[in-house]
Design a protein around this motif. Structure first.
Motif, PDB file in Angstrom:
ATOM      1  N   ALA A 137       0.853  -1.190   0.000  1.00 12.43           N
ATOM      2  CA  ALA A 137       0.000   0.000   0.000  1.00 12.43           C
ATOM      3  C   ALA A 137       0.884   1.233   0.000  1.00 12.43           C
ATOM      4  N   THR A 138       0.357   2.282  -0.606  1.00 12.53           N
ATOM      5  CA  THR A 138       1.007   3.588  -0.567  1.00 12.53           C
ATOM      6  C   THR A 138       0.066   4.532   0.139  1.00 12.53           C
ATOM      7  N   VAL A 139       0.566   5.182   1.179  1.00 15.28           N
ATOM      8  CA  VAL A 139      -0.206   6.178   1.916  1.00 15.28           C
ATOM      9  C   VAL A 139       0.469   7.516   1.673  1.00 15.28           C
ATOM     10  N   ASP A 140      -0.174   8.365   0.904  1.00 13.08           N
ATOM     11  CA  ASP A 140       0.349   9.696   0.587  1.00 13.08           C
ATOM     12  C   ASP A 140      -0.545  10.718   1.284  1.00 13.08           C
ATOM     13  N   GLY A 141      -0.298  10.886   2.574  1.00 12.51           N
ATOM     14  CA  GLY A 141      -1.066  11.815   3.385  1.00 12.51           C
ATOM     15  C   GLY A 141      -2.139  11.122   4.198  1.00 12.51           C
ATOM     16  N   ALA A 142      -1.984  11.189   5.518  1.00 10.68           N
ATOM     17  CA  ALA A 142      -2.999  10.703   6.457  1.00 10.68           C
ATOM     18  C   ALA A 142      -3.071  11.744   7.565  1.00 10.68           C
ATOM     19  N   GLY A 143      -4.259  12.254   7.827  1.00  5.74           N
ATOM     20  CA  GLY A 143      -4.414  13.335   8.796  1.00  5.74           C
ATOM     21  C   GLY A 143      -3.992  12.980  10.198  1.00  5.74           C
TER      22      GLY A 143
END
Length: 122
Positions: free
Chosen positions: A52-58
């Motif tokens: 998975a790629t997470v590009d921004g998580a608050g």
């Protein structure tokens, strides 16, 4: 709410759940959320995350608030708001969620250490 929610609302999740090659972009809260809706303490088990790629998580990459566990590998994160993981049982004392690091993870190796508070989104 998390971008991808696995919720044991009515009963334990015992079936195999495979999450593969997923991309999250600018999730306002978490990317992966493992919960027992309504705080019933039912377990989420047999989850595998493979890539998975997470590009921004608050707030966090993984939010776990239920007993059970997941095997997670190949998850690469950037732009994470508060910490990599929020792992706090709800209701308190209902059991722990185990994250089995299968390797090749990056960018989310920290843990929110105060289960009395929820991290503010960035």
């Amino acid at each position: 709410m998390g971008a991808l929610r696995v919720d044991a609302y009515d009963s334990d999740i015992e079936a195999r759940v495979n999450i593969t090659d997923t991309t999250f972009t600018d999730s306002p809260y978490s990317a992966f959320e493992f919960v027992s809706g309504g705080g019933t303490g039912k377990a989420v088990r047999n989850v595998t995350v493979d890539g998975a790629t997470v590009d921004g998580a608050g707030t966090v990459v993984v939010q776990a608030e239920t007993p059970g566990g997941a095997a997670i590998g190949g998850v690469h994160a950037s732009g994470v708001g508060a910490a990599g993981t929020y792992n706090c049982p709800f209701p308190e004392g209902s059991g722990t969620f185990t994250l089995d690091d299968t390797g090749d993870n990056s960018g989310w190796d920290t843990t929110w250490d105060d289960c009395a508070t929820w991290p503010e989104p960035r």
